[in-house]
Scaffold this motif. Sequence first.
Motif, mmCIF file in Angstrom:
data_model
loop_
_atom_site.group_PDB
_atom_site.id
_atom_site.type_symbol
_atom_site.label_atom_id
_atom_site.label_comp_id
_atom_site.label_asym_id
_atom_site.label_seq_id
_atom_site.Cartn_x
_atom_site.Cartn_y
_atom_site.Cartn_z
ATOM 1 N N TYR A 232 3.773 20.778 -6.543
ATOM 2 C CA TYR A 232 3.749 19.575 -5.704
ATOM 3 C C TYR A 232 4.889 18.645 -6.094
ATOM 4 O O TYR A 232 5.220 18.508 -7.273
ATOM 5 C CB TYR A 232 2.418 18.850 -5.845
ATOM 6 C CG TYR A 232 1.254 19.650 -5.320
ATOM 7 C CD1 TYR A 232 0.963 19.669 -3.961
ATOM 8 C CD2 TYR A 232 0.465 20.398 -6.180
ATOM 9 C CE1 TYR A 232 -0.099 20.420 -3.470
ATOM 10 C CE2 TYR A 232 -0.596 21.161 -5.695
ATOM 11 C CZ TYR A 232 -0.876 21.150 -4.341
ATOM 12 O OH TYR A 232 -1.913 21.894 -3.860
ATOM 13 N N VAL B 294 4.305 20.085 -0.705
ATOM 14 C CA VAL B 294 4.141 21.383 -1.351
ATOM 15 C C VAL B 294 5.458 22.139 -1.375
ATOM 16 O O VAL B 294 6.199 22.163 -0.390
ATOM 17 C CB VAL B 294 3.085 22.227 -0.604
ATOM 18 C CG1 VAL B 294 3.002 23.623 -1.204
ATOM 19 C CG2 VAL B 294 1.733 21.557 -0.678
ATOM 20 N N LYS C 166 1.735 13.822 -1.259
ATOM 21 C CA LYS C 166 2.435 14.869 -1.988
ATOM 22 C C LYS C 166 2.935 15.921 -1.018
ATOM 23 O O LYS C 166 2.409 16.079 0.076
ATOM 24 C CB LYS C 166 1.518 15.498 -3.037
ATOM 25 C CG LYS C 166 0.179 15.996 -2.489
ATOM 26 C CD LYS C 166 -0.727 16.453 -3.608
ATOM 27 C CE LYS C 166 -2.086 16.883 -3.074
ATOM 28 N NZ LYS C 166 -3.007 17.315 -4.137
#
Length: 313
Positions: free
Chosen positions: A310, A288, A286
């Motif tokens: 995310y 940010v 993932k």
Amino acid sequence: MDDKRKITIIALGVLAVCGILIILLLPSKSEFSHIDFYIFDSNDNYHYEVNERLELLVNDTTAIQGKKLLWQMGNGDTLMRSKNVVYAYKKPGKYLITLNVNDAYSISKYIKVVSGTERAAIDSVPHIYGVSEGYQGEELVFAAEGYGMDTWLWEFGESGTVDAYDQQVVYTYETPGEYTILLQTNTTKYPIKHPITILPRFEKVEEMVVVDSLTLAQDDIRKHLQAIADAKVSQRSVYYEHTNYIRNKYFCIPADQVAVVVNGEKYNDFTGYCQGLHFLESNNKKRVHIDEVHIDNIKCVSTIQVTQSYMEP
């Protein structure tokens, strides 16, 4: 030239050739010098706990392909694998984890593993999150965070008595001055203290200047945090450039004393938070996005409120 001298010269020549071949055939230490590893806790609470599933990730998976990796866990256990390195410690303590690559390069990191009792003790220490400077007549928000709390007694130093009884409170000072906020909870023997300076009421024109400056500072910090999140793990210079920029421009206290509150619920110090942002890219799960940043004091930041989301890579 006598035979003995010829034999000596030949022997030295053979040794020199062998030395050169060994140097050429052995892997260069500089080949692996950029390799690093990071440790992620499964419950994402920034503590390494007994029996918790820990994941060990190497920052450059391409560089270690086909290489011999040996993990020494600091308690006598060793692991020989390059992917899916998962481990759980059975006892609390301080351990030195060492990654050895091809018997030619090694890097070590200390890790402290805590028991459930130690974890509760760590989290039970209350903290006050709120501004350290405000204005007369301004509504100021303060929050208490800590494990096991169910009662809160706030004294803001102006009335001489208890002013509020909730975990998160709003207070307005009527008189400028220097105050010490006291918070007493069921988990503390003595009150937690938080100093605050209240400035005289400002005119509307001054208010606009303050708000605009604060907005610019918050957006500036947001952009640099996003740059840290976007940088690859191998880009250490980028990481240090942006963390040092924020620290040097906005902090007047050590970075590990600046609290970062993520999405209103997760708490960490600035250094730990930035490391998490930077190293998150290494697991390729993932990415940010920093949506908003709010700070408590433009001149001397002690708390950063971060709203982030995310995205799939």
